[in-house]
Design an enzyme around this catalytic site. Structure first.
Site, PDB file in Angstrom:
ATOM      1  N   GLN A  38     -21.336  36.575 -41.694  1.00 15.20           N
ATOM      2  CA  GLN A  38     -21.836  35.458 -42.495  1.00 15.20           C
ATOM      3  C   GLN A  38     -21.114  34.165 -42.149  1.00 15.20           C
ATOM      4  O   GLN A  38     -21.712  33.090 -42.109  1.00 15.20           O
ATOM      5  CB  GLN A  38     -21.676  35.770 -43.986  1.00 15.20           C
ATOM      6  CG  GLN A  38     -22.047  34.632 -44.917  1.00 15.20           C
ATOM      7  CD  GLN A  38     -23.515  34.263 -44.841  1.00 15.20           C
ATOM      8  OE1 GLN A  38     -24.347  35.084 -44.479  1.00 15.20           O
ATOM      9  NE2 GLN A  38     -23.838  33.026 -45.175  1.00 15.20           N
ATOM     10  N   GLU A  39     -19.824  34.283 -41.864  1.00 12.02           N
ATOM     11  CA  GLU A  39     -19.034  33.083 -41.573  1.00 12.02           C
ATOM     12  C   GLU A  39     -19.319  32.523 -40.186  1.00 12.02           C
ATOM     13  O   GLU A  39     -19.467  31.317 -40.022  1.00 12.02           O
ATOM     14  CB  GLU A  39     -17.538  33.399 -41.698  1.00 12.02           C
ATOM     15  CG  GLU A  39     -17.055  33.610 -43.120  1.00 12.02           C
ATOM     16  CD  GLU A  39     -17.009  32.327 -43.926  1.00 12.02           C
ATOM     17  OE1 GLU A  39     -16.829  32.421 -45.151  1.00 12.02           O
ATOM     18  OE2 GLU A  39     -17.149  31.225 -43.359  1.00 12.02           O
ATOM     19  N   SER A  40     -19.374  33.372 -39.167  1.00 10.02           N
ATOM     20  CA  SER A  40     -19.401  32.850 -37.789  1.00 10.02           C
ATOM     21  C   SER A  40     -20.354  33.576 -36.856  1.00 10.02           C
ATOM     22  O   SER A  40     -20.418  33.231 -35.673  1.00 10.02           O
ATOM     23  CB  SER A  40     -17.995  32.946 -37.190  1.00 10.02           C
ATOM     24  OG  SER A  40     -17.653  34.309 -36.949  1.00 10.02           O
TER      25      SER A  40
END
Length: 487
Positions: A316-318
């Site tokens: 989700q972050e990267s």
């Protein structure tokens, strides 16, 4: 997105802006009685510049890594260019920003439309093109012309420039009628459309682009009227020095491309939190995740989390890209801010081992700092939300949930309250103010979905039958003044 310089100014103003400050004196004779640099010298002498703004996603708000927003970034850089500190007054609407600038402030930076007819104010060179856009509720027949708007309940913000565009259109299309308010913001308009209290609204295109993910039942229709220009406002009668310094600063940003980069980073796409389909996710789980699986397993052993949950957070972050960098400077596979990296003793955010370890420990810290009354999955989901939006905004949402009669210890109730941090009526009552509260809701939902898929892959080892499977679904006093049709 291109940033127009002077295309939307009347000819005389456009020429003045191009020719420089000497012509400004003839256009703004009200400043002729003040020494040219008096305002600038006053700012330099006191060592700070006072800016009046609004608490909105396009101007200024408290983000995960501190103050942020397109105009905040510009304000901060301008203050730095002068060698002074920045003080903000953000408890404003458009009308009160303009009043404060006339009476006491150094400048107003609040998505203000350039309007050279306003008394007591001077405006900088244009910063950003403002394109008026008609948006509407998805269950309505799609409007494509102004005639399609007859009979619809339409809202807009007074003083924002969209009201001016509507009035200009009304002179040729007298049937047009709408409601306008200076007590709410764009997210409030979109929420009213989503809830059926309005049929449509006129906002600026970049504002809708920033907010549309949080209002899936609101659709973009068509642009209308002529584009306007965003500019900064300065008080008349105190000399032209500060205005000229701002114009030099903005011109420099434009010439070297930094202004275009800033516009693209904030408004260049709909939203970086878009949900990626199952097919794409699984393909990347097979191609990228194996490189980092052991690092997630090690972090899970140290923190007690399921390694697949940490992997879902990382995606989700990267999207499992160790060199990822956001427009706001958050970096690495787990997208740590610089202060968070310092707290977690991560000296290289681009090292995937350090990033995964630091992100896992930071998520555990968020979980440990929550009240003991929050338990089970509620505790986990709120910790993930805090990882995204910050503990302060999470606590504000818990308070709103309680004000609405909900349980602040249940994620289901806090999830409903978080998007209200985007609405003036609610965030004005909180300690930390505006937040893009829809983001942590989507953030947690996406991580849960990614985790479900990873858990399936890990347990069954039968990857491809899931490719086309449907993903688990999550449960899903009037402030306006009426502008009637012309007789």
């Amino acid at each position: 997105m291109t940033v127009p310089l002077f295309d939307h100014l009347p000819g005389s103003w456009r020429g003045a802006a191009l020719l420089g400050s000497a012509i400004l004196l003839t256009l703004w004779p009200g400043d002729s009685g003040a020494p040219r640099d008096s305002h600038l010298q006053a700012v330099l002498a006191r060592d700070f510049i006072s800016v009046h703004t609004r608490n909105t996603p396009t101007t200024y708000y408290e983000g995960r890594r501190g103050p942020t927003g397109f105009e905040y970034e510009l304000m901060k850089r301008f203050a730095d260019s002068l060698g002074v500190s920045l003080t903000l007054e953000a408890d404003h609407n458009i009308e009160s920003v303009l009043h404060a600038v006339r009476e006491e402030g150094d400048l107003g930076a609040a998505a203000l439309p350039l309007d050279p007819t306003m008394e007591g104010l001077l405006f900088s060179r244009p910063i950003l093109e403002l394109t008026p856009l008609l948006v509407y509720r998805r269950d309505l027949p799609p409007p494509t012309t102004l005639e399609d708007l007859e009979g619809l309940e339409i809202g807009t913000l007074s003083g924002s420039g969209t009201d001016r565009v509507l009035r200009e259109l009304q002179s040729e299309h007298p049937f047009l009628s709408w409601k306008e308010s200076d007590d709410i913001e764009v997210a409030d308009l979109l929420a009213r459309i989503e809830r059926g209290h309005l049929d449509a609204a006129v906002v600026f295109e970049h504002q809708f682009r920033l907010n549309r993910l949080f209002f899936p039942e609101v659709e973009d229709g068509f642009t209308l009227g002529k584009p306007l220009s965003m500019a900064w406002a300065f008080p008349a009668g105190r000399g032209l020095g500060l205005l000229e310094a701002a114009n030099r600063f903005l011109d420099g940003l434009h010439r070297d491309g930094r202004l275009d980069e800033l516009v693209a980073s904030y408004f260049g796409h709909d939203d970086y939190l878009e949900y990626v389909g199952a097919r794409t996710f699984i393909a990347q789980a097979l191609e990228r995740l194996p490189t980092y699986t052991e690092l997630f397993r090690a972090a899970a052993r140290d923190t007690g989390f399921d390694w697949k949950l940490l992997a879902a957070v990382g995606y989700q972050e990267s999207h499992w890209q160790p060199e990822a960098t956001s427009p706001t400077g958050v970096r690495g596979l787990m997208m740590l801010t610089l202060p968070t990296a310092g707290e977690m003793e991560v000296d290289n955010r681009l090292d995937p081992a350090q990033s995964i370890d630091g992100g896992a420990r930071y998520l555990r810290e968020m979980e440990q700092r929550l009240p003991e009354s929050i338990t089970g999955n509620d505790r986990l989901f709120m910790a993930m939300a805090a990882y995204n939006v910050g503990l302060g905004h999470l606590y504000d949402a818990r308070r709103i949930a309680e004000m609405q009669g909900g349980d602040p210890d249940r994620w289901e109730d806090v999830r409903e309250a978080l998007p209200l941090l985007q609405e003036q009526e609610w965030h004005s009552q909180t300690r930390h103010g505006y937040a893009r509260g829809g983001e942590p809701v989507i953030y947690v939902r996406n991580i849960r979905r990614y985790y479900e898929i990873l858990d399936y892959l890990d347990r069954s080892q039968q990857r491809y039958p899931l490719l086309n499977a449907q993903l688990f679904d999550e449960e899903d006093g009037d402030v306006f003044r009426l502008v009637p049709p012309l007789p």
